[in-house]
Design a protein around this motif. Structure first.
Motif, mmCIF file in Angstrom:
data_model
loop_
_atom_site.group_PDB
_atom_site.id
_atom_site.type_symbol
_atom_site.label_atom_id
_atom_site.label_comp_id
_atom_site.label_asym_id
_atom_site.label_seq_id
_atom_site.Cartn_x
_atom_site.Cartn_y
_atom_site.Cartn_z
ATOM 1 N N PRO A 1 47.460 -10.022 3.783
ATOM 2 C CA PRO A 1 47.746 -9.384 2.488
ATOM 3 C C PRO A 1 47.441 -7.890 2.538
ATOM 4 O O PRO A 1 46.624 -7.429 3.339
ATOM 5 C CB PRO A 1 46.806 -10.117 1.519
ATOM 6 N N ASP A 2 48.080 -7.142 1.654
ATOM 7 C CA ASP A 2 47.946 -5.683 1.682
ATOM 8 C C ASP A 2 46.548 -5.211 1.287
ATOM 9 O O ASP A 2 45.982 -4.330 1.932
ATOM 10 C CB ASP A 2 48.985 -5.049 0.750
ATOM 11 N N SER B 1 40.202 -10.967 -5.324
ATOM 12 C CA SER B 1 41.650 -11.188 -5.341
ATOM 13 C C SER B 1 42.318 -10.411 -4.212
ATOM 14 O O SER B 1 41.928 -9.278 -3.906
ATOM 15 C CB SER B 1 42.249 -10.743 -6.680
ATOM 16 N N PHE B 2 43.336 -11.039 -3.628
ATOM 17 C CA PHE B 2 44.181 -10.368 -2.647
ATOM 18 C C PHE B 2 45.437 -9.864 -3.356
ATOM 19 O O PHE B 2 45.951 -10.517 -4.269
ATOM 20 C CB PHE B 2 44.571 -11.319 -1.516
ATOM 21 N N ILE B 3 45.923 -8.719 -2.916
ATOM 22 C CA ILE B 3 47.100 -8.100 -3.527
ATOM 23 C C ILE B 3 48.197 -7.962 -2.477
ATOM 24 O O ILE B 3 47.950 -7.485 -1.369
ATOM 25 C CB ILE B 3 46.778 -6.706 -4.107
ATOM 26 N N GLU B 4 49.392 -8.384 -2.835
ATOM 27 C CA GLU B 4 50.568 -8.205 -1.974
ATOM 28 C C GLU B 4 51.611 -7.414 -2.748
ATOM 29 O O GLU B 4 52.002 -7.799 -3.855
ATOM 30 C CB GLU B 4 51.142 -9.562 -1.558
ATOM 31 N N ILE B 5 52.054 -6.295 -2.168
ATOM 32 C CA ILE B 5 53.030 -5.430 -2.827
ATOM 33 C C ILE B 5 54.371 -5.593 -2.122
ATOM 34 O O ILE B 5 54.490 -5.339 -0.920
ATOM 35 C CB ILE B 5 52.578 -3.956 -2.780
ATOM 36 N N LYS C 1 54.506 -19.466 -0.289
ATOM 37 C CA LYS C 1 54.278 -20.877 -0.609
ATOM 38 C C LYS C 1 53.287 -21.507 0.369
ATOM 39 O O LYS C 1 52.373 -22.239 -0.029
ATOM 40 C CB LYS C 1 55.607 -21.626 -0.579
ATOM 41 N N GLU C 2 53.459 -21.213 1.656
ATOM 42 C CA GLU C 2 52.546 -21.747 2.670
ATOM 43 C C GLU C 2 51.120 -21.264 2.439
ATOM 44 O O GLU C 2 50.160 -22.030 2.548
ATOM 45 C CB GLU C 2 53.010 -21.323 4.070
ATOM 46 N N PHE C 3 50.985 -19.989 2.132
ATOM 47 C CA PHE C 3 49.647 -19.428 1.915
ATOM 48 C C PHE C 3 48.950 -20.127 0.749
ATOM 49 O O PHE C 3 47.774 -20.493 0.834
ATOM 50 C CB PHE C 3 49.749 -17.928 1.647
ATOM 51 N N GLU D 1 41.987 -19.247 -2.490
ATOM 52 C CA GLU D 1 42.137 -17.793 -2.512
ATOM 53 C C GLU D 1 43.102 -17.377 -3.625
ATOM 54 O O GLU D 1 44.118 -18.036 -3.861
ATOM 55 C CB GLU D 1 42.669 -17.281 -1.171
ATOM 56 N N LYS D 2 42.786 -16.274 -4.265
ATOM 57 C CA LYS D 2 43.628 -15.765 -5.349
ATOM 58 C C LYS D 2 44.525 -14.651 -4.810
ATOM 59 O O LYS D 2 44.037 -13.641 -4.302
ATOM 60 C CB LYS D 2 42.759 -15.238 -6.486
#
Length: 263
Positions: A201-202, A210-214, A227-229, A236-237
């Motif tokens: 994740p970014d 929390s993890f953030i993905e941009i 979906k797999e993650f 994990e959030k």
């Protein structure tokens, strides 16, 4: 121990590097270089001189001279000999042994390029839609939601951190925004093992756990990965910030950040 050892001191290492550089420039280490000698091209009507290392067996200044010299006795090939050579090579593997000359192992399909309407052949197992990369870029690359059209600007942003390498403007701007809001952030802190790939994740926000993905948009590949993650790491959030969310943040905060990068 590493911090206290003088060899790892930056000043000491810079001093030694400068001394070594000067020694090479003064020729003190010339004995460590491979000896270079000058030779004359072996071709009769070529008087070119060329330099090579002493252990190099090279005798000609170019491939052209080598071919001309070595093929003098053979002369031009007749059509009969050309045909014999072609037949003898048919079925033999090439250097990479991926295909055999004259034998099509994998059946080819005829397709029409949607960009130039040109007919081309491709292997049945390849999901190839365009005849060339140029056609692909002309068609797909012009779409605003295409990964190939993404205006990512990778690099270090000194105003954020001189040691971090961001892969897009959006990532860099998000880091600036978190700094403005005084929210602690960590860039790509952890890599997760999925079924057939790894995912990083970014950002991670430790205060919010929390993890953030941009992402500009979610392609089929990204949807499967997301979906797999969530299935494998349900504890994990993960928060996705897509184009619409990012543009809202940009409209609200870009005027408050001096080095905001617009794409």
């Amino acid at each position: 121990m590493k911090d206290n050892y003088f060899y790892f001191d930056d000043k000491y290492r810079k001093l030694q590097a400068e001394k070594t550089r000067m020694a090479w420039q003064l020729g003190l280490h010339d004995g460590k270089r491979a000896r270079v000698e000058e030779r004359k091209c072996k071709k009769v009507d070529c008087n070119n001189l060329f330099k090579v290392k002493y252990f190099d067996p090279k005798q000609f200044c170019s491939q052209s001279c080598s071919a001309t010299h070595n093929n003098l006795k053979r002369g031009p090939l007749t059509e009969e000999w050309r045909e014999k050579i072609s037949l003898s090579l048919t079925g033999r593997p090439n250097e990479s042994a991926k295909f055999r000359k004259g034998n099509i192992i994998v059946p080819r399909l005829k397709k029409i390029c949607p960009a130039c309407n040109k007919e081309f052949l491709t292997a049945r197992w390849r999901n190839k839609k365009y005849c060339t990369v140029n056609c692909s870029m002309k068609d797909i690359g012009s779409r605003p939601t295409s990964p190939k059209a993404a205006r990512a600007k990778a690099g270090i942003r000194p105003d954020i951190d001189p040691n971090l390498y961001f892969f897009s403007r959006w990532e860099a701007n998000f880091a600036r925004l978190m700094t403005l809001l005084k929210i602690k952030w960590i860039f790509q802190p952890k890599t997760f093992q999925l079924k057939k790939q790894k995912y990083t994740p970014d950002f991670y926000l430790p205060e919010h756990n929390s993890f953030i993905e941009i992402k500009n948009f979610l392609a089929e590949y990204s949807l499967k990965r997301d979906k797999e993650f969530r299935e494998l790491y349900s504890e994990e959030k993960l928060i996705l910030i897509l184009k619409e969310d990012y543009l809202k943040l940009q409209e609200q905060f870009s005027s408050h950040i001096e080095n905001w990068e617009f794409s």
